[in-house]
Design a protein around this motif. Structure first.
Motif: not given
Length: 556
Positions: A49-51, A101-104, A112-115
């Motif tokens: 998921n790209v943010d 940043f982008t988190w994964k 789970t990890v949010d933006a």
């Protein structure tokens, strides 16, 4: 004939085949190029998921800067199932700490990890969290999710102390022991958010000058650690000095045909006397002028010489060319005595009589160039304390004028010399209390009555042999509760451009190199109404203002 026709047909078929092969090759090359561009794009975009959010920094700190590296303060963290935790990524350079940043997560069934990098334990097990910057820098951390609660025993903040500029940011990282502690969520606070603030990830932002304590504590408040942050004001960007006045020392000049003369222009401020100027003659067949203001008489006649600055200021003088020789009879120098500080400069003007004298070239000399020097335009510069003679003479030395030049440590009597903090306070004319307003009213000996609105000029000069950093404190003595308001200029640039009280005048951390000085202009008015419109008029009121200057040496 048939054989020939067959031969022609075979040739056409061969040509068509060759063309088709070429077209196929070109199409294949084009497709390969497209694939390379596609792969290049894909390789630069993290998977998952790209943010991606643009980097934002205060005070243009991030301009032209890129992230060099990302890291975590530990290789792994442990959290309870159902708990959440903000992961803090350490960024180099630290000015980019607030970057998005982008988190994964490698396994969203476990973590789970949010933006914003906030993780949550979903199921028992282990997952890897990867953080990626927009320019492809990465860091990973292992997250263990457990049912067993392990309390925090120690928090260690790094750095334990730091100094930042107002408007800038720095990251404080928290090391938690034991490594497998589960209640790792920290509450950050600042002892004075008006000086420096801190966010939920330990990113500190300087607001104004001062010192604060940044505290990190566990949610239950049982374990606490702190870091001391000092905020320094950002020195205002100085406005470049500009020429305020431009004039010739003589408005009408006569020279003999064939002679040359360097025209002298008086420039204010004198510090800009070496500025390059533009010169023009109204008739260059009569008088020519070069880029340095040197004129040459070519034939009889009269012209106007114009000198101008890049910003449009100009001055003119009239030059007459004659065949006659008119000798200089006298030279008068003004002022008749020069007092200049070490490193300071003063303009000496030579007036020649008669006004139509033709051999007007002046030779300037100093009796001791170790004490003071004088240039070809009559500008005297102090070198060290002492007394010299400044001489102006005609080129044949037939007419001479001499004045005395005294070089002192100060340019004038109302100059603050700057010393170390360990030495006594700086005095103004022998007293630390400068009485701007007093019962001795109506401008007696330069003392100004309260109903006046005026400007007071004072200098801070570095007379030491090292660079300094100084503070100025303005302390009022106000028994009559007069509502005094001030503006403050430094080197002709407002550093406080609206009227404020004396307590708001104080300035700190001003850098001053060896031998230099800062010139301050203090403007004031007495306001007798709350809306700052009515000027006070009680002549019996008394008001004192103390100006204290303290300094300390700094490394070059």
């Amino acid at each position: 004939m048939k054989a020939k026709e067959k031969e022609l047909k075979d040739s056409r078929d061969l040509i068509i085949k060759i063309v088709l092969v070429i077209i196929i090759i070109l199409l294949l090359l084009h497709n390969c190029s497209l694939m390379r561009e596609k792969n290049k794009y894909q390789n630069n975009v993290p998977s998952g998921n790209v943010d991606i959010i643009d980097i934002k920094c205060d005070n243009n700190q991030c301009k032209n800067k890129e992230i060099e590296s990302l890291s975590f303060s530990s290789k792994s963290v442990t959290i309870l199932k159902g708990d959440s935790l903000n992961l803090v990524v350490l960024v180099k350079p630290s000015e980019l700490a607030s970057t998005k940043f982008t988190w994964k997560s490698s396994d969203t069934k476990v973590v789970t990890v949010d933006a914003n990098g906030r993780i949550k334990g979903i199921g028992l097990g282990t997952a890897t969290i990867t953080v990626t910057s927009a320019n492809g820098k990465k860091a990973t951390i292992t997250v263990n999710v457990t049912n067993e609660s392990i309390p925090v025993e120690e928090i260690k903040l790094s750095p334990s102390s730091a100094t930042i500029k107002a408007g800038s940011t720095t990251q404080i990282s928290a090391g938690i022991k034991p490594d497998n502690a589960t209640n790792r969520e920290l509450v950050w606070s600042s002892s004075d958010p008006s000086i420096a603030s801190v966010d939920s990830k330990g990113v500190v932002k300087g607001i104004k000058a001062g010192t604060v304590t940044i505290t990190a504590r566990t949610k239950d408040g049982k374990v606490v650690a702190s870091s001391t942050i000092t905020v320094e004001e950002v020195a205002p960007t100085p406005t470049p000095m500009v020429i305020t006045s431009l004039s010739f020392t003589e408005d009408n000049i006569t020279i003999k045909k064939g002679n040359s003369l360097g025209l002298i222009v008086e420039i204010e401020p004198i510090e800009l006397s070496s500025t390059k100027l533009t010169w023009r003659s109204s008739d260059s067949s009569i008088v020519s002028v070069d880029s340095n203001g040197k004129i040459t008489g070519l034939k009889k006649g009269t012209v106007t010489i114009t000198v101008s600055t890049n910003d449009g200021k100009s001055a003119t003088c009239t030059v007459t060319v004659t065949d006659d020789t008119v000798l200089v009879e006298s030279i008068t120098l003004s002022p008749n005595k020069v007092e200049v500080g070490v490193g300071g400069s003063k303009q000496v003007i030579a007036t020649i009589e008669p006004s139509n004298a033709t051999n007007r070239e002046i030779v300037w000399t100093s009796s001791d160039s170790n004490i003071a020097v004088v240039d070809s335009n009559g500008i005297v510069t102090g070198i060290k304390v002492g007394t010299v003679n400044i001489t102006a003479s005609t080129t044949d030395s037939s007419v001479v004028a001499v004045i005395i030049c005294e070089v002192d440590n100060d340019d004038d009597s109302d100059t603050f010399k700057v010393y170390d903090k360990e030495k006594p306070p700086v005095n103004w004319n022998g007293a630390t209390d400068l009485k701007i307003f007093t019962k001795s009213i109506y401008n007696i000996d330069g003392v100004i009555a309260p109903e006046s609105s005026n400007t007071y000029e004072f200098d801070v000069k570095n007379s030491t042999d090292y660079n300094i950093k100084y503070d100025i404190n303005f302390i009022e003595s106000n028994t009559y509760n007069i509502n005094m308001k001030y503006k403050l200029r430094k080197n002709n640039t407002y550093i406080i451009d609206h009227y404020v009280s004396a307590s708001e005048l104080n300035i700190t951390g001003q850098l001053l190199n060896v031998g230099n000085k800062d010139v301050y202009y203090l403007e004031w008015k007495w306001i007798s109404s709350s809306n700052d419109t009515s000027i006070g008029t009680n002549p019996q009121a008394s008001y004192g203002l103390q100006i204290l200057v303290e300094a300390e040496s700094v490394n070059e």
